[in-house]
Design an enzyme around this catalytic site. Structure first.
Site, PDB file in Angstrom:
ATOM      1  N   TYR A  42       0.836  -1.201   0.000  1.00 40.31           N
ATOM      2  CA  TYR A  42       0.000   0.000   0.000  1.00 40.31           C
ATOM      3  C   TYR A  42       0.875   1.257   0.000  1.00 40.31           C
ATOM      4  N   ARG A  74       3.224  11.042  -8.918  1.00 43.78           N
ATOM      5  CA  ARG A  74       2.352  11.371 -10.046  1.00 43.78           C
ATOM      6  C   ARG A  74       1.465  12.582  -9.705  1.00 43.78           C
ATOM      7  N   ASP A 100       1.387  16.509 -11.468  1.00 42.85           N
ATOM      8  CA  ASP A 100       0.198  17.283 -11.839  1.00 42.85           C
ATOM      9  C   ASP A 100       0.216  18.655 -11.166  1.00 42.85           C
ATOM     10  N   MET A 117       0.352  22.502 -12.825  1.00 44.69           N
ATOM     11  CA  MET A 117      -0.656  23.557 -12.664  1.00 44.69           C
ATOM     12  C   MET A 117      -0.018  24.850 -12.187  1.00 44.69           C
ATOM     13  N   PHE A 129      -6.187  19.212 -13.027  1.00 48.18           N
ATOM     14  CA  PHE A 129      -6.646  19.459 -11.648  1.00 48.18           C
ATOM     15  C   PHE A 129      -7.574  18.339 -11.171  1.00 48.18           C
ATOM     16  N   ASN A 147      -2.355  -1.080   8.259  1.00 45.81           N
ATOM     17  CA  ASN A 147      -2.073  -2.484   8.042  1.00 45.81           C
ATOM     18  C   ASN A 147      -0.813  -2.939   8.752  1.00 45.81           C
ATOM     19  N   ASP A 174      -2.336 -11.281  13.213  1.00 49.03           N
ATOM     20  CA  ASP A 174      -2.715 -10.843  11.873  1.00 49.03           C
ATOM     21  C   ASP A 174      -3.994 -10.023  11.985  1.00 49.03           C
ATOM     22  N   ASN A 233      -8.262  -8.668   3.291  1.00 47.83           N
ATOM     23  CA  ASN A 233      -7.295  -7.576   3.297  1.00 47.83           C
ATOM     24  C   ASN A 233      -6.563  -7.503   1.961  1.00 47.83           C
ATOM     25  N   SER A 251      -8.865  -6.141  -0.630  1.00 41.59           N
ATOM     26  CA  SER A 251      -8.966  -4.678  -0.528  1.00 41.59           C
ATOM     27  C   SER A 251      -7.795  -4.021  -1.229  1.00 41.59           C
ATOM     28  N   THR A 280      -7.925  -1.577  -4.589  1.00 38.18           N
ATOM     29  CA  THR A 280      -7.347  -0.230  -4.594  1.00 38.18           C
ATOM     30  C   THR A 280      -6.346  -0.097  -5.731  1.00 38.18           C
ATOM     31  N   THR A 310     -11.856  -0.117  -0.074  1.00 43.61           N
ATOM     32  CA  THR A 310     -11.717   0.676   1.147  1.00 43.61           C
ATOM     33  C   THR A 310     -12.787   0.307   2.162  1.00 43.61           C
ATOM     34  N   THR A 344     -11.755  -2.674   3.893  1.00 46.44           N
ATOM     35  CA  THR A 344     -10.685  -2.367   4.842  1.00 46.44           C
ATOM     36  C   THR A 344     -11.274  -1.865   6.149  1.00 46.44           C
ATOM     37  N   THR A 363     -10.817  -6.340  13.509  1.00 47.55           N
ATOM     38  CA  THR A 363      -9.493  -6.642  14.053  1.00 47.55           C
ATOM     39  C   THR A 363      -9.287  -5.977  15.401  1.00 47.55           C
ATOM     40  N   HIS A 385     -17.082  14.947   3.751  1.00 49.36           N
ATOM     41  CA  HIS A 385     -16.542  15.536   4.972  1.00 49.36           C
ATOM     42  C   HIS A 385     -15.965  14.479   5.913  1.00 49.36           C
ATOM     43  N   GLU A 404     -14.662  11.874   5.080  1.00 51.20           N
ATOM     44  CA  GLU A 404     -13.429  11.443   4.425  1.00 51.20           C
ATOM     45  C   GLU A 404     -12.210  12.227   4.913  1.00 51.20           C
ATOM     46  N   TYR A 428     -11.740  13.450   7.706  1.00 56.79           N
ATOM     47  CA  TYR A 428     -11.372  12.964   9.045  1.00 56.79           C
ATOM     48  C   TYR A 428     -10.852  11.538   8.997  1.00 56.79           C
ATOM     49  N   SER A 481       0.508  11.585  17.916  1.00 62.72           N
ATOM     50  CA  SER A 481       0.447  11.263  19.343  1.00 62.72           C
ATOM     51  C   SER A 481       1.544  10.281  19.731  1.00 62.72           C
ATOM     52  N   SER A 534      -8.578  12.401  27.342  1.00 65.50           N
ATOM     53  CA  SER A 534      -9.057  13.542  26.559  1.00 65.50           C
ATOM     54  C   SER A 534      -8.859  13.294  25.075  1.00 65.50           C
ATOM     55  N   THR A 555     -10.490  19.369  18.366  1.00 64.87           N
ATOM     56  CA  THR A 555      -9.226  19.461  17.644  1.00 64.87           C
ATOM     57  C   THR A 555      -8.239  20.335  18.409  1.00 64.87           C
ATOM     58  N   LYS A 593      -6.696  18.523  21.251  1.00 69.65           N
ATOM     59  CA  LYS A 593      -5.604  17.644  20.848  1.00 69.65           C
ATOM     60  C   LYS A 593      -4.286  18.417  20.763  1.00 69.65           C
ATOM     61  N   HIS A 624      -6.691  26.698   2.212  1.00 69.39           N
ATOM     62  CA  HIS A 624      -7.149  26.089   3.464  1.00 69.39           C
ATOM     63  C   HIS A 624      -7.010  24.567   3.429  1.00 69.39           C
ATOM     64  N   PHE A 625      -7.532  23.922   2.397  1.00 67.75           N
ATOM     65  CA  PHE A 625      -7.513  22.470   2.510  1.00 67.75           C
ATOM     66  C   PHE A 625      -6.122  21.897   2.295  1.00 67.75           C
ATOM     67  N   HIS A 626      -5.293  22.593   1.517  1.00 64.07           N
ATOM     68  CA  HIS A 626      -3.906  22.112   1.459  1.00 64.07           C
ATOM     69  C   HIS A 626      -3.194  22.322   2.787  1.00 64.07           C
TER      70      HIS A 626
HETATM   71  C1  HEM Z   1       2.530  18.479  -2.746  1.00 66.94           C
HETATM   72  C2  HEM Z   1       2.199  19.692  -2.963  1.00 66.94           C
HETATM   73  C3  HEM Z   1       0.907  20.111  -3.578  1.00 66.94           C
HETATM   74  C4  HEM Z   1       0.774  21.119  -4.452  1.00 66.94           C
HETATM   75  C5  HEM Z   1       1.881  22.041  -4.960  1.00 66.94           C
HETATM   76  C6  HEM Z   1      -0.621  21.171  -4.816  1.00 66.94           C
HETATM   77  C7  HEM Z   1      -1.148  22.087  -5.708  1.00 66.94           C
HETATM   78  C8  HEM Z   1      -2.454  22.134  -6.096  1.00 66.94           C
HETATM   79  C9  HEM Z   1      -2.996  23.024  -7.069  1.00 66.94           C
HETATM   80  C10 HEM Z   1      -2.184  24.045  -7.844  1.00 66.94           C
HETATM   81  C11 HEM Z   1      -4.319  22.799  -7.182  1.00 66.94           C
HETATM   82  C12 HEM Z   1      -5.292  23.500  -8.080  1.00 66.94           C
HETATM   83  C13 HEM Z   1      -5.831  24.691  -7.400  1.00 66.94           C
HETATM   84  C14 HEM Z   1      -6.836  25.375  -8.238  1.00 66.94           C
HETATM   85  O1  HEM Z   1      -7.841  24.751  -8.600  1.00 66.94           O
HETATM   86  O2  HEM Z   1      -6.646  26.557  -8.527  1.00 66.94           O
HETATM   87  C15 HEM Z   1      -4.633  21.750  -6.272  1.00 66.94           C
HETATM   88  C16 HEM Z   1      -5.899  21.235  -6.088  1.00 66.94           C
HETATM   89  C17 HEM Z   1      -6.181  20.188  -5.236  1.00 66.94           C
HETATM   90  N1  HEM Z   1      -5.288  19.516  -4.429  1.00 66.94           N
HETATM   91 FE1  HEM Z   1      -3.302  19.841  -4.320  1.00 66.94          FE
HETATM   92  N2  HEM Z   1      -1.304  20.217  -4.155  1.00 66.94           N
HETATM   93  C18 HEM Z   1      -0.416  19.523  -3.384  1.00 66.94           C
HETATM   94  C19 HEM Z   1      -0.711  18.471  -2.548  1.00 66.94           C
HETATM   95  C20 HEM Z   1      -1.964  17.948  -2.333  1.00 66.94           C
HETATM   96  C21 HEM Z   1      -2.267  16.894  -1.415  1.00 66.94           C
HETATM   97  C22 HEM Z   1      -1.260  16.198  -0.511  1.00 66.94           C
HETATM   98  C23 HEM Z   1      -3.606  16.680  -1.506  1.00 66.94           C
HETATM   99  C24 HEM Z   1      -4.500  15.689  -0.769  1.00 66.94           C
HETATM  100  C25 HEM Z   1      -4.162  14.792   0.053  1.00 66.94           C
HETATM  101  C26 HEM Z   1      -4.130  17.579  -2.481  1.00 66.94           C
HETATM  102  C27 HEM Z   1      -5.469  17.668  -2.824  1.00 66.94           C
HETATM  103  C28 HEM Z   1      -5.975  18.549  -3.747  1.00 66.94           C
HETATM  104  C29 HEM Z   1      -7.365  18.609  -4.125  1.00 66.94           C
HETATM  105  C30 HEM Z   1      -8.482  17.719  -3.587  1.00 66.94           C
HETATM  106  C31 HEM Z   1      -7.485  19.628  -5.061  1.00 66.94           C
HETATM  107  C32 HEM Z   1      -8.756  20.092  -5.747  1.00 66.94           C
HETATM  108  C33 HEM Z   1      -8.850  19.557  -7.115  1.00 66.94           C
HETATM  109  C34 HEM Z   1     -10.060  20.100  -7.783  1.00 66.94           C
HETATM  110  O3  HEM Z   1     -10.137  21.318  -7.968  1.00 66.94           O
HETATM  111  O4  HEM Z   1     -10.942  19.314  -8.105  1.00 66.94           O
HETATM  112  N3  HEM Z   1      -3.108  18.350  -2.971  1.00 66.94           N
HETATM  113  N4  HEM Z   1      -3.477  21.355  -5.616  1.00 66.94           N
HETATM  114 CU   LIG Z   2     -16.213  19.486   5.215  1.00 68.50          CU
END
Ligand code: HEM
Ligand SMILES: [Cu+2]
Lengths: 263, 653
Positions: B68, B78, B82, B86, B109, B130, B141, B148, B151, B155, B207, B210, B217, B290, B292, B294, B305, B321, B365, B368, B425-427
């Site tokens: 995995y 990969r 990408d 971008m 994207f 795992n 095991d 397993n 799964s 994937t 998944t 899993t 387990t 959402h 996901e 977590y 931890s 806690s 959070t 923690k 935010h999400f990054h």
């Molecule tokens: C390693 C460095 C990373 C870079 C430089 C990067 C960069 C980017 C960029 C440039 C976009 C497009 C933003 C836009 O739409 O304007 C993007 C989208 C996204 N990234 Fe990353 N990313 C990184 C790592 C990650 C990781 C680790 C995750 C998740 C575990 C992730 C999840 C996503 C998701 C879900 C989107 C949205 C795609 C969409 O618009 O449908 N990225 N990222």
């Molecule tokens: Cu959410």
């Protein structure tokens, strides 16, 4: 460029940000400080390997976030209602504008003035505007970033947004929700102008020689990238509502019937 | 507008090859070369048999865990390619087309998001669960070893579909969320969205299993005395995560399944007309989506931890806690999905309630973070790479938490939704949170799995590059978002955005250096593995049961299953001088035999997906037949176990 919504959101943002900084900055500072002070190689802190519980600490670490979120929650409740995009803004009677998202442009209709445009929007400064929004295509999202607020545009559905500009000038508005190849260029100019200028603008649009009839609409509706501004001298009554209804149930059956007949 | 569908090849024709853009074509070549190169190397080394019996058909949770993680690391590369493409495009494309045509940018994207979530983060997490959880709870095991393997192979089949979409056909342009109506046939005909649907559907089934496997387990296979409140934090978070998987993934399977019905059989669940309603899709998607996030981050919290306690040489502060906080987060994660579409026009009451519900999650959070801080307090902190990643996480994560709370305030959300503020935010959550956690776990447990350390210097270098690269790549996006820059922009005409986008590109280049450091670290460590050898089985002065056995552990994990009397039992035993008691062992043990069911199911799943994408129905049916046949065949296998005799005499500590 500002408007009452954008200003209020800005203020709220700083307020919430400031409140959170009160906790976040100390946490970051403490993390670095503790890491340094208790480092194994020459740190000066005492080592208490079994210390894993303290009622006072527990109460504090649950208490502080609870307190902060409680404060924020009251703001959320209050501001979400105060800044509800559906709420008509106080002041003069709002100007009604209908926005229809197309691939990849915006069609605007002024139902009270009976005119329409593509990719250009004008309104008098200081007057509230009420948008009714829908889409003919994939989901779009309508926004004029300088004025704040954003709402989805969905086919067969109508959403609303209330905005107002406090200054004259030109702003960019756009679709925020990715919707295909022409998405990046799906912008329009939003012109906030004085009452006189606005009236002149309206006459200009009225003087154009194309009405928005079915033939024109069929042509406008075709996907196009970076579409130029267009003016429509007249718009059929209830055009917007009919477009919304078009996507709902019944009409489809009829369409299928005719399609089948044609094939 | 009917496509030509042949009986033999469905809609697959010569135009499926990526000649539409030289960038896509090169990508396809690299993918092919990677695949062919791998096969060539294995053949050249004459390792096919070893690979087949040692790995591909293995049902040992440790081997599966490693596979995995290998999959995850390959997909990380990969996905990162990408990402940097971008970043380069946006650094160049002010008032110009850049170097990518829109269609290709959109595929990128979409594939980046899909790969990173489904084929990088999920396998990385599953791999760590795992490898570690059975060792932490004193089990020989997982509960269902063959399940397993299945799964894993499902994937891998999903990842295979994802990769092959670059070579044959195209990938989705609908983003990682695949919102209809855009993702319906009306707006996106062709195979792209179908590839997206089938790759996540096939892997999603894996998944889900899993999740079931690990709940059983953890609940059923613990060593005697390992009460729930004595379980290590990583096991706790793994349990909560697995429960979330069981409840959340069906929603995704249903949502993508209905989308597939719309696309393939002309149904109207989410279309614009005929009574379809895309809002239902968004609800279903985020009822999975959402939780996901977590599912991904709770195990990372668990790793932090473990790491923070070990490298502070101190008991984890506020264990109860932390356990309750984890459970509360898991439950609340199902109550907030609407915050992903506050701008849909729900009433102020609805939006406010979901906004507040979202913020409430910040409480456990925050607890923690404080508990980790107090674990370090009065500790004796060693700055090994896993600990560096943990400290980096603590400093950056609170920033992401802050932007998350801002996004949860509906009026603020209306003007930041769909902007790069959200992307930042999400990054800020998935890089310092999820990825740093998994990398910390990878470096922390590597010596356990392979018997030698990863080089700490290159580990530290990778950390600094990731840290600074992250800041440069994503802090500008917060600003850009506040300036109104939408996400998913292929080109733009706003001059003031470009400098910030160039900074973000430089950040991505530093992250690239971070990834290069990770590769060098692995290379150098393998090269100097003798010098980096761990002979003790307990290289970090660990606390939990996995450190009580030699590195790497024997196939059956524990020569003798320990009896647990307290939390951190191994650490207690080590320092009190009284060794852990163990359950009396029979002379011989039974371990499961290899099984071909996993690879068969994976192969079958791949064929089902590929067939369904291209309308090659005979292939889909054949794939289904292989998968079902393998399962039925398995039921007839008599000799599923093999006897081994641990050499109890040679046992150390
Ligand atoms: C390693 C460095 C990373 C870079 C430089 C990067 C960069 C980017 C960029 C440039 C976009 C497009 C933003 C836009 O739409 O304007 C993007 C989208 C996204 N990234 Fe990353 N990313 C990184 C790592 C990650 C990781 C680790 C995750 C998740 C575990 C992730 C999840 C996503 C998701 C879900 C989107 C949205 C795609 C969409 O618009 O449908 N990225 N990222
Ligand atoms: Cu959410």
């Amino acid at each position: 460029m500002t408007g009452p919504i954008a200003d209020a959101v800005d203020a709220l943002m700083w307020q919430a940000f400031g409140l959170m900084l009160v906790i976040v900055v100390p946490v970051i500072a403490l993390t670095l400080f503790i890491a340094w002070r208790y480092r194994a190689s020459g740190g000066s802190g005492t080592h208490q390997p079994d210390w894993d519980h303290s009622r006072a600490v527990e109460i504090t670490v649950w208490g502080i976030p609870v307190l902060m979120i409680a404060i924020l929650a009251t703001w959320v409740w209050e501001k979400t209602h105060a800044l509800d995009p559906y709420k008509v803004l106080p002041g003069a009677k709002p100007l009604q504008i209908e926005a229809i998202a197309l691939d990849w442009k915006w069609l605007f209709i002024y139902p009270e003035l009976n005119i329409g445009t593509v990719n250009e929007l004008a309104f008098p400064v200081g007057q509230p505007v009420t948008f009714r929004i829908t889409s003919e295509v994939a989901m779009n999202s309508f926004m004029i970033p300088a004025l704040g607020g954003q709402i989805y545009a969905m086919a067969g559905m109508e959403t609303k947004l209330n905005l107002q500009a406090n200054e004259t000038g030109t702003m960019q508005g756009r679709n925020m929700q990715f919707s295909g190849d022409g998405f990046a260029g799906q912008t329009f100019e939003a012109l906030s102008m004085s009452q006189d200028d606005f009236e002149a603008w309206v006459s200009k649009v009225q003087d154009s020689d194309t009405p928005l009839d079915h033939a024109t609409f069929a042509e406008v509706r075709k996907p196009s990238v970076d579409a130029p501004v267009r003016y429509f001298s007249t718009v059929p009554p209830d055009f917007f509502s009919k477009r919304v209804a078009h996507f709902m149930g019944m009409e489809h059956e009829m369409m299928h019937g005719t399609k089948a007949a044609n094939e | 507008m009917t496509e030509h569908v042949s009986l033999l090849l469905g809609r697959l024709g010569p135009d499926a090859l990526p000649f539409y853009s030289w960038v896509a074509f090169s990508g396809a070549l690299v993918t092919l070369a990677g695949g062919v190169g791998f096969l060539a190397v294995v053949t050249w080394l004459g390792q096919w048999r070893a690979l087949w019996t040692g790995w591909l058909t293995s049902v040992d949770h440790k081997r599966i865990g490693i596979m995995y993680i290998v999959l995850a690391l390959v997909m990380l590369v990969r996905g990162f390619v990408d990402a940097i493409m971008m970043r380069l495009q946006q650094a160049l494309s002010y008032n110009s087309d850049g170097y990518l045509p829109p269609e290709h940018f959109e595929q990128i994207f979409s594939s980046h998001g899909t790969i990173m979530i489904f084929f990088m983060a999920m396998p990385f997490m599953t791999g760590l669960l795992n490898y570690i959880i059975p060792l932490q709870i004193g089990a020989r095991d997982v509960a269902f070893p063959v399940l397993n393997a299945i799964s894993f192979w499902l994937t891998a089949a999903g990842a295979g579909l994802m990769l092959i979409s670059l070579v044959i056909g195209r990938f989705s342009t609908a983003g990682w969320t695949g919102y209809p109506p855009y993702s319906g046939v009306e707006f996106t005909p062709g195979v792209g969205v179908d590839y997206w649907i089938w790759s996540i559907m096939v892997s999603g089934v894996g998944t889900t299993m899993t999740g079931i496997n690990f709940v059983v387990t953890i609940l059923r296979k613990r060593a005697p005395g390992m009460l729930l409140m004595r379980m290590p934090m990583f096991t706790w978070t793994g349990l909560c995560s697995s429960i979330l998987i069981i409840f959340a993934f069906p929603a995704l399977t249903v949502a993508t399944g209905m989308l597939a019905l719309d696309r393939t059989l002309g149904m109207h669940f989410f279309t614009n007309d005929a009574g379809g309603n895309m809002m239902n899709y968004m609800n279903l998607f985020w009822i999975w989506g959402h939780p996901e996030v977590y599912i991904l981050i709770l195990p990372a919290f668990g790793i932090f931890s473990e790491v923070v306690a070990t490298f502070s040489s101190k008991r984890l502060f506020g264990y109860p806690s932390l356990v309750y906080a984890t459970a509360v987060i898991a439950i609340l994660s199902f109550t907030v999905w609407l915050h992903h579409f506050f701008t849909m026009g729900a009433s102020a009451n609805v939006n406010a309630v979901f906004g507040i519900a979202t913020m409430v999650i910040a409480v456990p959070t925050g607890v923690k973070v404080f508990d980790w801080l107090f674990t370090m307090f009065r500790g004796r902190i060693r700055f090994e790479p896993p600990m560096l990643y943990t400290i980096g996480f603590m400093c950056l994560f609170v920033i992401g938490g802050m932007s998350g709370v801002l996004l949860a305030i509906p009026p603020i959300n209306y003007s930041t939704h769909n902007t790069t503020f959200l992307v930042a935010h999400f990054h800020n959550m998935v890089i310092p949170g999820v990825l740093f956690g998994y990398l910390a776990g990878y470096m922390y447990w590597f010596p356990k799995a392979f018997g030698f350390h990863l080089d700490p210097t290159w580990g530290a270098r990778s950390f600094w590059f990731w840290l600074i690269g992250f800041l440069l790549a994503f802090m500008p996006l917060y600003l850009l978002g506040l300036m109104g820059m939408p996400r998913r922009m292929e080109t733009y005409g706003n001059a003031e955005w470009q400098p910030l986008l160039i900074v973000a590109f430089i950040g991505a280049c530093l992250i690239l250096m971070g990834i290069v450091c990770l590769v060098i670290q692995l290379w150098v460590s393998i090269k100097y593995r003798r010098a980096l050898r761990d002979t003790t089985g307990d290289p970090w002065d660990g606390r939990t049961l996995e450190w009580s056995m030699p590195s790497p552990p024997p196939e059956w994990n524990f020569d003798a299953v320990p009896v647990v009397t307290t939390r951190d039992a191994f650490h207690e035993a080590k320092y009190s001088g009284t060794p852990m008691k163990s359950v009396p062992q029979p002379g011989t043990l039974h371990v499961p035999r290899n099984s071909v069911v996993g690879p068969c199911m994976g192969f079958g799943g791949f064929c089902v997906g590929f067939g369904a994408v291209w309308f090659i129905w005979w292939l889909a049916l054949a794939g289904l037949a292989v998968a079902v046949g393998a399962l039925i065949g398995r039921a007839f296998v008599q000799n599923t176990e093999r006897e081994v005799a641990p050499d109890l005499g040679a046992k150390t500590t």
